[in-house]
Write a protein that holds these residues in place. Structure first.
Motif, PDB file in Angstrom:
ATOM      1  N   ILE A   1      47.324 -64.565  38.792  1.00  0.00           N
ATOM      2  CA  ILE A   1      47.397 -65.936  39.308  1.00  0.00           C
ATOM      3  C   ILE A   1      48.830 -66.440  39.169  1.00  0.00           C
ATOM      4  O   ILE A   1      49.354 -67.123  40.062  1.00  0.00           O
ATOM      5  CB  ILE A   1      46.411 -66.859  38.558  1.00  0.00           C
ATOM      6  N   ASN A   2      49.464 -66.085  38.067  1.00  0.00           N
ATOM      7  CA  ASN A   2      50.862 -66.485  37.870  1.00  0.00           C
ATOM      8  C   ASN A   2      51.764 -65.913  38.967  1.00  0.00           C
ATOM      9  O   ASN A   2      52.720 -66.558  39.403  1.00  0.00           O
ATOM     10  CB  ASN A   2      51.356 -66.018  36.501  1.00  0.00           C
ATOM     11  N   VAL A   3      51.468 -64.687  39.392  1.00  0.00           N
ATOM     12  CA  VAL A   3      52.267 -64.070  40.459  1.00  0.00           C
ATOM     13  C   VAL A   3      52.107 -64.850  41.755  1.00  0.00           C
ATOM     14  O   VAL A   3      53.090 -65.237  42.404  1.00  0.00           O
ATOM     15  CB  VAL A   3      51.857 -62.596  40.676  1.00  0.00           C
ATOM     16  N   TYR A   4      50.857 -65.101  42.158  1.00  0.00           N
ATOM     17  CA  TYR A   4      50.584 -65.704  43.468  1.00  0.00           C
ATOM     18  C   TYR A   4      50.837 -67.208  43.496  1.00  0.00           C
ATOM     19  O   TYR A   4      51.334 -67.729  44.501  1.00  0.00           O
ATOM     20  CB  TYR A   4      49.136 -65.414  43.874  1.00  0.00           C
ATOM     21  N   ALA A   5      50.474 -67.911  42.455  1.00  0.00           N
ATOM     22  CA  ALA A   5      50.538 -69.370  42.489  1.00  0.00           C
ATOM     23  C   ALA A   5      51.858 -69.936  41.980  1.00  0.00           C
ATOM     24  O   ALA A   5      52.147 -71.111  42.219  1.00  0.00           O
ATOM     25  CB  ALA A   5      49.381 -69.963  41.669  1.00  0.00           C
ATOM     26  N   PHE A   6      52.658 -69.103  41.292  1.00  0.00           N
ATOM     27  CA  PHE A   6      53.889 -69.624  40.701  1.00  0.00           C
ATOM     28  C   PHE A   6      55.133 -68.820  41.107  1.00  0.00           C
ATOM     29  O   PHE A   6      56.108 -69.392  41.593  1.00  0.00           O
ATOM     30  CB  PHE A   6      53.770 -69.654  39.167  1.00  0.00           C
ATOM     31  N   LYS A   7      55.110 -67.499  40.927  1.00  0.00           N
ATOM     32  CA  LYS A   7      56.323 -66.705  41.103  1.00  0.00           C
ATOM     33  C   LYS A   7      56.643 -66.394  42.564  1.00  0.00           C
ATOM     34  O   LYS A   7      57.813 -66.322  42.931  1.00  0.00           O
ATOM     35  CB  LYS A   7      56.197 -65.394  40.311  1.00  0.00           C
ATOM     36  N   ARG A   8      55.640 -66.174  43.386  1.00  0.00           N
ATOM     37  CA  ARG A   8      55.886 -65.736  44.767  1.00  0.00           C
ATOM     38  C   ARG A   8      55.226 -66.678  45.775  1.00  0.00           C
ATOM     39  O   ARG A   8      54.556 -66.254  46.721  1.00  0.00           O
ATOM     40  CB  ARG A   8      55.371 -64.300  44.968  1.00  0.00           C
ATOM     41  N   ARG A   9      55.439 -67.964  45.607  1.00  0.00           N
ATOM     42  CA  ARG A   9      54.758 -68.967  46.426  1.00  0.00           C
ATOM     43  C   ARG A   9      55.138 -68.857  47.918  1.00  0.00           C
ATOM     44  O   ARG A   9      54.268 -68.967  48.798  1.00  0.00           O
ATOM     45  CB  ARG A   9      55.086 -70.369  45.897  1.00  0.00           C
ATOM     46  N   ASN A  10      56.412 -68.674  48.197  1.00  0.00           N
ATOM     47  CA  ASN A  10      56.831 -68.594  49.598  1.00  0.00           C
ATOM     48  C   ASN A  10      56.144 -67.448  50.326  1.00  0.00           C
ATOM     49  O   ASN A  10      55.666 -67.596  51.456  1.00  0.00           O
ATOM     50  CB  ASN A  10      58.351 -68.421  49.695  1.00  0.00           C
ATOM     51  N   GLN A  11      56.099 -66.287  49.679  1.00  0.00           N
ATOM     52  CA  GLN A  11      55.464 -65.143  50.317  1.00  0.00           C
ATOM     53  C   GLN A  11      53.964 -65.343  50.479  1.00  0.00           C
ATOM     54  O   GLN A  11      53.372 -64.894  51.465  1.00  0.00           O
ATOM     55  CB  GLN A  11      55.742 -63.874  49.512  1.00  0.00           C
ATOM     56  N   VAL A  12      53.336 -66.004  49.507  1.00  0.00           N
ATOM     57  CA  VAL A  12      51.903 -66.279  49.621  1.00  0.00           C
ATOM     58  C   VAL A  12      51.632 -67.194  50.816  1.00  0.00           C
ATOM     59  O   VAL A  12      50.665 -67.006  51.556  1.00  0.00           O
ATOM     60  CB  VAL A  12      51.366 -66.894  48.317  1.00  0.00           C
ATOM     61  N   GLU A  13      52.491 -68.180  51.025  1.00  0.00           N
ATOM     62  CA  GLU A  13      52.291 -69.078  52.167  1.00  0.00           C
ATOM     63  C   GLU A  13      52.488 -68.343  53.493  1.00  0.00           C
ATOM     64  O   GLU A  13      51.829 -68.662  54.490  1.00  0.00           O
ATOM     65  CB  GLU A  13      53.244 -70.270  52.058  1.00  0.00           C
ATOM     66  N   ILE A  14      53.368 -67.353  53.514  1.00  0.00           N
ATOM     67  CA  ILE A  14      53.504 -66.528  54.718  1.00  0.00           C
ATOM     68  C   ILE A  14      52.227 -65.722  54.938  1.00  0.00           C
ATOM     69  O   ILE A  14      51.724 -65.617  56.064  1.00  0.00           O
ATOM     70  CB  ILE A  14      54.721 -65.595  54.596  1.00  0.00           C
ATOM     71  N   MET A  15      51.677 -65.145  53.866  1.00  0.00           N
ATOM     72  CA  MET A  15      50.416 -64.406  53.988  1.00  0.00           C
ATOM     73  C   MET A  15      49.296 -65.322  54.468  1.00  0.00           C
ATOM     74  O   MET A  15      48.430 -64.904  55.247  1.00  0.00           O
ATOM     75  CB  MET A  15      50.040 -63.772  52.655  1.00  0.00           C
ATOM     76  N   MET A  16      49.296 -66.567  54.011  1.00  0.00           N
ATOM     77  CA  MET A  16      48.276 -67.508  54.460  1.00  0.00           C
ATOM     78  C   MET A  16      48.402 -67.765  55.960  1.00  0.00           C
ATOM     79  O   MET A  16      47.396 -67.917  56.665  1.00  0.00           O
ATOM     80  CB  MET A  16      48.390 -68.812  53.670  1.00  0.00           C
ATOM     81  N   GLY A  17      49.651 -67.800  56.451  1.00  0.00           N
ATOM     82  CA  GLY A  17      49.840 -67.939  57.890  1.00  0.00           C
ATOM     83  C   GLY A  17      49.310 -66.739  58.647  1.00  0.00           C
ATOM     84  O   GLY A  17      48.640 -66.876  59.677  1.00  0.00           O
ATOM     85  N   LEU A  18      49.579 -65.535  58.139  1.00  0.00           N
ATOM     86  CA  LEU A  18      49.048 -64.327  58.764  1.00  0.00           C
ATOM     87  C   LEU A  18      47.527 -64.269  58.665  1.00  0.00           C
ATOM     88  O   LEU A  18      46.854 -63.744  59.562  1.00  0.00           O
ATOM     89  CB  LEU A  18      49.660 -63.089  58.092  1.00  0.00           C
ATOM     90  N   ALA A  19      46.985 -64.813  57.577  1.00  0.00           N
ATOM     91  CA  ALA A  19      45.533 -64.801  57.397  1.00  0.00           C
ATOM     92  C   ALA A  19      44.826 -65.586  58.498  1.00  0.00           C
ATOM     93  O   ALA A  19      43.694 -65.252  58.874  1.00  0.00           O
ATOM     94  CB  ALA A  19      45.170 -65.376  56.030  1.00  0.00           C
ATOM     95  N   GLU A  20      45.466 -66.620  59.022  1.00  0.00           N
ATOM     96  CA  GLU A  20      44.848 -67.381  60.097  1.00  0.00           C
ATOM     97  C   GLU A  20      44.660 -66.526  61.346  1.00  0.00           C
ATOM     98  O   GLU A  20      43.803 -66.798  62.178  1.00  0.00           O
ATOM     99  CB  GLU A  20      45.695 -68.617  60.415  1.00  0.00           C
ATOM    100  N   TYR A  21      45.482 -65.482  61.472  1.00  0.00           N
ATOM    101  CA  TYR A  21      45.338 -64.547  62.594  1.00  0.00           C
ATOM    102  C   TYR A  21      44.381 -63.404  62.248  1.00  0.00           C
ATOM    103  O   TYR A  21      43.495 -63.065  63.020  1.00  0.00           O
ATOM    104  CB  TYR A  21      46.714 -63.997  62.960  1.00  0.00           C
ATOM    105  N   TYR A  22      44.544 -62.807  61.053  1.00  0.00           N
ATOM    106  CA  TYR A  22      43.788 -61.602  60.716  1.00  0.00           C
ATOM    107  C   TYR A  22      42.395 -61.864  60.139  1.00  0.00           C
ATOM    108  O   TYR A  22      41.457 -61.097  60.409  1.00  0.00           O
ATOM    109  CB  TYR A  22      44.582 -60.747  59.720  1.00  0.00           C
ATOM    110  N   PHE A  23      42.223 -62.907  59.339  1.00  0.00           N
ATOM    111  CA  PHE A  23      40.944 -63.089  58.659  1.00  0.00           C
ATOM    112  C   PHE A  23      39.756 -63.257  59.610  1.00  0.00           C
ATOM    113  O   PHE A  23      38.676 -62.719  59.348  1.00  0.00           O
ATOM    114  CB  PHE A  23      41.033 -64.251  57.670  1.00  0.00           C
TER     115      PHE A  23
END
Length: 671
Positions: A108-130
């Motif tokens: 959780i520390n990795v996703y919610a704190f350390k790599r927030r920008n990349q997680v938000e990019i993945m969330m954008g891709l998730a809108e296409y792939y999920f």
């Protein structure tokens, strides 16, 4: 489109066993590494590779797609107690048993704190792939929440590739992929196909669940292979719970399952963590066309005006940009609004620049041999020195040969030419003097060339008249000696005048432009809106300062239209989709009225040639002109007129590329 990307700092030992075909992460790892180091390093590498991928770099990944107004500032990073995390995870509705502990917290520390920008990019891709994942997982009767495994495996990057050969969103090894009927060769890699790879992953996960009757153990087996999970169960004394066999699993798998739970939690509770999807330039809706014929993505882009980069992003399984001709049917993914045009124009698409993309003559023909000064039935060689503005199509037309033949005679690897470059060209021997003169002519003279008559052979004469003569149709020896393999290069002037009809209004009339507003409705996209208003997508983006093609329902778009048709175009914003699908461009009689042309049958294609054709006198000559409409290409326009080719259109209009702007008047041919 099943081994996770492995970037190890220790020595990797590959262990082969009975279950090695299925073991996607089967490796012996250094005992000195902390339990979560391997997965932690893999996650970081995947996220870094995602941000550096070309389709993310070209997207507006710094822009939020749907961040709620009035929320906390974008740079605020909320923190919570362990008790809050535990309660939230316990309340997530899922058939997969989720737990909270220190291992889960570390990720959780990795996703919610350390790599927030990349997680938000993945969330954008998730809108296409999920949405794609969820439908396929449901069809295979496995939990939809397994979609979060792709976050761990590839960071939702379909081109992700590990050092050991795993590839795609779900990181299949070649052997495992082939077991699940994924095609893998130099042209096609179905491990990168979002739909086919997800179907394979769903089947494999379903098989693993049947083995262990526990979803966390199935997820663990997806990571390290079912053999390793069985060994862990035996060493634990027959325990059947992931956390009970945890200490007997490979170190990588001990981090893999907690990483999955953490990713699941962060995506489900992104609002509380002030995480929001970034805007990624992928279409909101796609459809599949099954291809059983050889085709290049450039052909589709050229005819349909779909950006080539977008086609490549949507079809990552097409490794070279070419769908080969094989016994198998391949999946082509297109934005949904382009599917109907593809089906309508597929013959044109397959034929478009076919000789440039697929030169089969190299496979079947022996090298041409120059035979200078042979008998009248043979060939001889002449030379042409390239001038500024020349291209192979134009030169082929002047010499009445095939552009591919010029490439073959001169061993050209591409169509690029250099000024003063010397080209060898084979021509009928009896016309040697005629063709030898061409290299010393001006462009205006060359554009008036006609094929020499029998009387002109060997006389060094080049026809230069104000009205070029058409090629004779008699079966003379001279005509039979000229290559007819490519009709697009035939030199022939059409002497039949097309039926004259009322000219369509220019997109930029003398009276100027005015601006109307259009409110985006559900299902709209820039391509459709551009078609209804007879403007370009690029123009819509420019007028509205759009950085991408993404639209929101209710969004107001400014559209510039001819001032005399303001009332006509203003009405479009109030129409239903069915009415808009019946739109045709207004006639002169409809100017300044509120009438909207609605034919009995919907006009879903651009206006026909008759509605866009005009004839203009220039000195002693008359020329046919064509006004470019939305969706048209040089190829589609050339097919509307007899004896007109893409090369002739480019030469007549001094074009240096195939790009067209709506409303431009093209000179089609002389009459």
């Amino acid at each position: 489109m099943f081994i996770r990307m492995k970037f190890f700092h220790s020595v990797l030992f590959v262990i082969f066993s009975f279950s090695a075909v299925f073991a996607q992460h089967h490796s012996a790892l250094s005992e000195t590494l902390p339990a979560d180091t391997i997965v932690f390093n893999t996650i970081n590498t995947n996220l870094d590779n995602l941000v550096n991928s070309f389709y993310v770099r070209q997207s507006q990944y710094w822009k939020y797609a749907n961040r709620s107004v009035g929320r906390m500032a974008a740079d605020v990073v909320p923190e919570f107690t362990a008790e809050v995390y535990k309660k939230r995870i316990a309340k997530i509705p899922t058939v997969i048993p989720l737990s909270y502990n220190d291992q889960v917290q570390s990720y959780i520390n990795v996703y919610a704190f350390k790599r927030r920008n990349q997680v938000e990019i993945m969330m954008g891709l998730a809108e296409y792939y999920f949405p794609l994942f969820e439908e396929i997982l449901e069809q295979n009767n496995v939990p939809q929440e397994l979609k979060y495994l792709a976050v761990i495996e590839s960071a939702l990057n379909p081109r992700a590739t590990s050092p050991v050969g795993a590839a795609g969103l779900w990181q299949f090894m070649p052997a495992t992929g082939k077991i699940y009927n994924l095609e893998i060769n130099s042209y096609i890699d179905d491990r990168r196909d979002p739909m086919k790879s997800t179907a394979a992953a769903a089947k494999y996960l379903g098989t693993l669940y049947k083995m262990f009757d526990d979803w966390l153990l199935a997820i663990a087996a997806y990571n390290c292979g079912p053999g390793n999970v069985r060994k862990a169960i035996v060493r634990s004394g027959g325990k059947g719970n992931f956390w009970e066999v945890y200490n007997h699993l490979p170190k990588e798998t001990r981090g893999y399952v907690p990483a999955y739970i953490a990713a699941y939690y962060v995506f489900e509770h992104h609002v509380e963590h002030n995480l929001w999807a970034r805007e990624i330039q992928l279409p909101p809706a796609i459809d599949t066309i099954h291809i059983a014929q050889r085709i290049n993505l450039q052909q589709i882009s050229g005819v349909l005006n779909v950006p080539l980069q977008q086609l490549q992003d949507m079809n990552p399984h097409c490794r070279t940009g070419i769908f080969p001709h094989t016994d198998k049917v391949h999946a082509l993914y297109l934005p949904v609004e382009y599917v109907s045009p593809f089906l309508q124009l597929q013959d044109s698409i397959f034929a478009y620049n076919d000789s440039l993309h697929f030169n089969d003559s190299k496979l079947t023909q022996a090298p041409s041999i120059s035979t200078a000064n042979v008998s009248s039935g043979g060939k001889t060689t002449v030379y042409y020195y390239v001038k500024k503005g020349d291209n192979l199509g134009m030169i082929a037309k002047w010499y009445n040969v095939n552009a591919n033949d010029i490439k073959s005679w001169n061993k050209l690897k591409s169509t690029a030419l250099a000024v003063n470059q010397k080209l060898t060209i084979q021509v009928p021997a009896e016309y040697k003097d005629y063709y030898s003169k061409i290299t010393s002519m001006s462009l205006a003279q060359k554009q008036k060339l006609t094929q020499p008559t029998q009387k002109q052979r060997n006389a060094g004469y080049v026809a230069q008249s104000s009205t070029p003569k058409p090629v004779a149709t008699q079966n003379t020896a001279s005509q039979n000696s000229v290559s007819q393999s490519d009709s697009s290069n035939a030199i022939a002037a059409n002497t039949t005048k097309p039926a004259q009809s009322q000219q369509m209004p220019s997109v930029a009339p003398a009276s100027g432009k005015t601006t109307v507003l259009y409110a985006v409705q559900k299902g709209d996209n820039l391509g459709l809106i551009a078609q209804w208003y007879n403007v370009g997508v690029a123009d819509l983006k420019s007028w509205n300062n759009l950085k991408s093609t993404s639209l929101m329902v209710g969004q107001k778009l400014k559209v510039q239209v001819p001032a005399e048709y303001k009332d006509y175009y203003t009405k479009i914003a109030t129409m239903t989709l069915a009415q808009k699908q019946k739109l045709t461009q207004p006639t002169v009689k409809q100017q300044n009225t509120t009438a909207v042309a609605q034919t009995a049958e919907p006009s879903k294609t651009p206006p026909t040639a008759n509605n866009q054709t005009s004839i203009q006198q220039e000195g002693n000559n008359s020329f046919v002109y064509h006004t470019v409409a939305a969706g048209e290409t040089l190829y589609s326009i050339s097919k509307k007129y007899d004896n007109v080719t893409v090369d002739s259109l480019m030469a007549l209009n001094n074009l240096t590329s195939n790009s067209l702007k709506i409303g431009v008047r093209l000179k089609v041919k002389q009459i």
